[in-house]
Motif scaffolding. Structure first.
Motif: not given
Length: 180
Positions: A163-170, A104-105
């Protein structure tokens, strides 16, 4: 001097609302003077280069609202930051499935006391750790089934920051795409 950035758009193209076609997003960013514009997936990642000294997040946010008629939170980070976040992962990323690990950035630094109310032991085997304007989440059964992710996304936890979340692939793909 130009810098390569990734723009992370929060909450677009989910459930049929707040649609932002990636071709339109590319055209919009090119119209702002950004170069080498590429998008990744439909969930709101764009990579581009810019010679501006300041982060273009506010400019992109304003342009999206003007063009599409609704507000979208945008976080913009450069390659060095994205790589540092991937490199600093406190979990064994190479040993995990990408759907188990998320970042999460945050738009600004967050203090650990923001998360003090969370009894991490109650959520095991799920875990989280804080980084530089980021939160790493290990969710062994995926984000959609994660009770900890649900708790971490509550408005009172994220008050005052985007706050915005990305999976590890992204996460790793954005490091690759911004490596100009």
């Amino acid at each position: 001097m130009t810098t390569t950035y990734a723009a992370l758009l929060r909450g677009i193209n989910v459930g049929g609302s707040r649609k932002v076609p990636m071709a339109d997003l590319r055209t919009l960013l090119e119209g702002l003077g950004y170069e080498g514009v590429r998008t990744y997936l439909q969930s709101g990642q764009a990579v581009f280069t810019s010679g501006h000294a300041e982060s273009p997040a506010a400019e992109i946010t304003h342009a999206i609202e003007k063009h599409f008629g609704f507000g979208v939170d945008v976080i913009v980070r450069d390659h060095a930051y994205l790589k540092a976040i991937a490199d600093a992962c406190p979990f064994p990323a190479a040993d995990l499935e990408p759907k188990q690990l998320h970042v999460t950035y945050f738009s600004a630094p967050v203090a650990p006391d923001r998360f003090a109310e969370i009894d991490q032991a109650a959520y095991l085997p799920e875990e989280f750790r804080l980084g530089d304007r980021a939160l790493y989440l290990y969710a062994p059964n995926g984000l959609g089934r994660s009770k900890l992710a649900e708790h971490l996304s509550k408005p009172r936890i994220n008050k005052g920051v985007i706050a915005t979340t990305r999976n590890w692939n992204t996460v790793t793909k954005l490091v690759e795409l911004t490596d100009a």
